[in-house]
Design an enzyme around this catalytic site. Structure first.
Site, PDB file in Angstrom:
ATOM      1  N   ASN A  96       0.896  -1.301  -0.142  1.00 46.81           N
ATOM      2  CA  ASN A  96      -0.139  -0.608  -0.288  1.00 46.81           C
ATOM      3  C   ASN A  96       1.146   1.179  -0.007  1.00 46.81           C
ATOM      4  O   ASN A  96       0.578   2.367   0.652  1.00 46.81           O
ATOM      5  CB  ASN A  96      -1.243   0.257   1.413  1.00 46.81           C
ATOM      6  CG  ASN A  96      -2.057  -1.586   1.095  1.00 46.81           C
ATOM      7  OD1 ASN A  96      -2.340  -1.759   0.217  1.00 46.81           O
ATOM      8  ND2 ASN A  96      -2.970  -0.870   2.027  1.00 46.81           N
ATOM      9  N   ARG A 229      -4.722 -13.138  -0.236  1.00 50.57           N
ATOM     10  CA  ARG A 229      -6.182 -13.163   0.292  1.00 50.57           C
ATOM     11  C   ARG A 229      -7.276 -14.485   0.241  1.00 50.57           C
ATOM     12  O   ARG A 229      -7.022 -14.698  -1.281  1.00 50.57           O
ATOM     13  CB  ARG A 229      -7.227 -11.795   0.703  1.00 50.57           C
ATOM     14  CG  ARG A 229      -6.273 -10.970   2.015  1.00 50.57           C
ATOM     15  CD  ARG A 229      -6.673  -9.961   2.071  1.00 50.57           C
ATOM     16  NE  ARG A 229      -6.425  -8.967   1.126  1.00 50.57           N
ATOM     17  CZ  ARG A 229      -6.321  -7.525   1.437  1.00 50.57           C
ATOM     18  NH1 ARG A 229      -7.044  -6.564   2.038  1.00 50.57           N
ATOM     19  NH2 ARG A 229      -6.350  -6.626  -0.343  1.00 50.57           N
TER      20      ARG A 229
END
Length: 662
Positions: A96, A229
């Site tokens: 990020n 994920r």
């Protein structure tokens, strides 16, 4: 330690003074503040106040945690807590935009203020990035490593590409960055960037043998697409691919392999882009955020975030990890809260024609080639230059190599004889790689797969270059392997540890002139006839210099004339040689032998028969290690007449190196 003291004093002053001005930026995002403010703003008191907060968030390891609004003001208690938590490195990451954004911001503030504290913090962040890189060139999402998918090589959200962008700016001395690094650090960033490109090329996915794009994550061992994920399954990613392509297109004078990678990826992006589809965002009657996709011929092309590895079909996923063919088949929370389509890849497609046009053409004279990393030559890769040379040429080919660190394995093939590799400066033109016996792991003969440079083309010349195996002292690891005849290596550094220089091939003859050769154990070994003149042979540990395996009927093995044998003062037990095979032949003539050479001089490698079958000789050597009083009885002290046999003509069959270099 100086860095920590400097930062500590600065932070103490910061917590006392307080008073950061944030009034103008509170409503902006951290990313916007880093990337989009006017250049002059980064020299303001407001920007420096934010930079001081960035320093507080930096951990001792050099990295930062993610998803932190660095521009938000802190209470005195929060500042003290951050100082106390500096040893906490567990959540440092490049995800990020973390670490990348902070380093870019500090560099911009430093450029305007010249405050050395900001530069020091930037350099500490750089050390973190260099340390976090895998040996294969990739970067994990978190470092120190965390269990789970965080260890995968991560392209998702620009993680690895952000890191490589910083390295690229440093390597090119970007004025936008405003921070220069020392020579040693610059060499490391150049190696790291080249390794990163190598990793990118290795991870590019193939469908039925055809190169396509990249996944958000790739396994750090196998390079295959990997899961993150639950809703981030192994897949091809349009956004990640476009970001990688944009980086590759910025490489000056790219190698042929990089060109092929870009061409394939752009072809795949064109193939998979979706036209005539527009995203609309709205709120439901219940006030929930929602999105839908409607037909619109004027809409910009979109690319799906996830596509099947087999057929490129877009898919969508809920937190249960089950693939769905339509975005409307997943929950509202996942549908509205995740970027399943993106128009960003259009930037790569738009830039491609310009990149294609900018590719330079190679020199019209195929016998004179220049390799330069800065784009000023015909190639940026030495191996690419070799691969495009004529096979079995009638005339010698000269490849001039400009200064730079070339992190690549070089193979001069048997069909590429008569090539001269001429470096710009032997200490600045560096060919390096880091393979080792355990690293290649190809069985009992793994040593022979480790060379940084492997020469199989006859009459090859290397001049003014450094050839090194940079893996460190971890066992067998060859820097230069020569399995060819008529080769001249002059004014070069050949650097390694165990097994630095392998010279082989029955009947092959080679000449090393005015070279530095370093190593630990058996660092000059093999069965070729090799002459060393005016060379420095530098031992890095107590061990053995040579390990010849001369064939029985070959009159000359390793011959050292007018050489210097050196070592640091603490090294005091080095043997001139030992027999790898029974009929080993090694001679030192008119050499200066340092005090590190043991009185007995030679070792039989626990092979009693080798004492009578091998030939180890010396003639008029000087220096503290040259005394022959306590030499092993089976070595030979040559007479004047015997020494005359060791002429260039007798050993190599030529009067001068020019006969080989025509």
């Amino acid at each position: 330690m100086m860095y920590f003291k400097q930062i500590f004093i600065f932070l103490v002053l910061l917590t006392v003074s307080g008073g950061n001005a944030y009034s103008q930026v509170l409503d902006l995002s951290w990313k916007h503040i880093v990337q989009d403010m006017d250049a002059s703003w980064y020299g303001t008191e407001e920007a420096q106040g934010i930079a001081n907060t960035v320093l507080l968030y930096q951990k001792n390891i050099g990295g930062w945690h993610k998803n932190i609004a660095m521009h938000k003001p802190l209470s005195e208690e929060e500042k003290q807590n951050l100082i106390a938590s500096k040893p906490d490195a567990d959540r440092c990451t490049i995800d990020n935009g973390a670490t990348y954004l902070e380093m870019i911001f500090l560099s911009k503030v430093y450029k305007k203020t010249k405050n050395e504290v900001y530069k020091s913090a930037f350099l500490k962040g750089l050390e973190y990035l260099l340390e976090a890189q895998y040996p294969n060139g990739g970067w994990p999402q978190y470092y120190p490593l965390r269990k789970g998918y965080y260890t995968h090589i991560t392209y998702n959200d620009g993680a690895m590409i952000n890191v490589m962008s910083i390295l690229k700016d440093i390597n090119e001395g970007s004025k936008d960055l405003g921070i220069k690094v020392d020579k040693s650090t610059l060499e490391r960033t150049q190696i790291a960037f080249n390794k990163g490109v190598s990793c990118i090329l290795k991870t590019q996915y193939k469908q039925e043998g055809v190169l396509t794009g990249w996944c958000a994550q790739h396994d750090e061992i196998t390079f295959q697409p990997a899961k993150a994920r639950a809703y981030e399954l192994p897949s091809l990613g349009g956004v990640d691919t476009a970001q990688i392509v944009l980086l590759l297109m910025e490489i000056k004078n790219p190698s042929d392999q990089v060109k092929r990678s870009i061409e394939a990826a752009v072809t795949w992006l064109e193939k998979t882009k979706i036209t005539g589809l527009k995203e609309e965002r709205y709120k439901t009657a219940d006030g929930l955020k929602e999105k839908r996709y409607v037909q619109d011929v004027t809409a910009k092309p979109l690319l799906a975030r996830f596509m099947n590895l087999e057929d490129n079909a877009p898919f969508f996923c809920d937190r249960d990890g089950v693939k769905k063919a339509s975005i409307m088949d997943i929950s509202q929370e996942r549908r509205a809260g995740y970027a399943w389509y993106n128009s960003g890849p259009n930037n790569a497609l738009k830039k491609y024609p310009e990149w294609k046009k900018s590719l330079r053409t190679h020199s019209n004279n195929e016998n004179y080639i220049t390799v330069a990393q800065d784009g000023s030559g015909d190639y940026s890769s030495i191996q690419d230059a070799i691969n495009n040379c004529k096979s079995f040429p009638y005339e010698r080919i000269t490849i001039t190599i400009k200064n730079g660190i070339y992190f690549e394995k070089i193979h001069v093939y048997e069909w590429n004889p008569k090539i001269s590799f001429i470096g710009e400066d032997k200490d600045k033109t560096i060919i390096t790689y880091n393979d080792s016996f355990n690293g290649v792991n190809l069985g009992r003969n793994s040593t022979f797969h480790t060379p940084t440079v492997l020469v199989e083309g006859n009459y090859t010349q290397f001049k003014n270059v450094t050839i090194q195996n940079s893996v460190g002292d971890v066992g067998q690891a060859i820097a230069l392997s020569v399995n060819a005849t008529g080769c001249v290596i002059e004014h070069c550094n050949i650097l390694g540890n165990q097994d630095t220089l392998y010279l082989t091939g029955e009947g092959n003859k080679q000449w090393f002139r005015n070279c530095l050769i370093t190593g630990t154990t058996d660092f000059i070994f093999g069965n070729a006839t090799s002459l060393f003149t005016d060379c420095e042979i530098r031992s890095k540990s107590n061990s053995f210099i040579t390990a010849a395996s001369t064939p029985q009927d070959t009159p000359f093995g390793f011959v050292f004339k007018d050489c210097k044998l050196t070592a640091k003062d603490e090294i005091d037990k080095v043997y001139l040689g030992r027999p790898w095979r029974y009929h080993a032949k090694t001679v030192f003539l008119n050499c200066n032998l340092g005090a590190h050479i043991v009185p007995e001089g030679w070792h039989n490698w626990s092979k009693t028969d080798a004492e009578s079958l091998s030939f180890y000789g010396e003639y008029k050597n000087s220096g503290k290690g040259a005394s022959t009083k306590n030499r092993v009885t089976w070595s030979h002290q040559l007479s004047d007449n015997q020494a005359k046999v060791y002429s260039v003509k007798n050993m190599l069959g030529i009067k001068s190196e020019k006969e080989w270099l025509q």
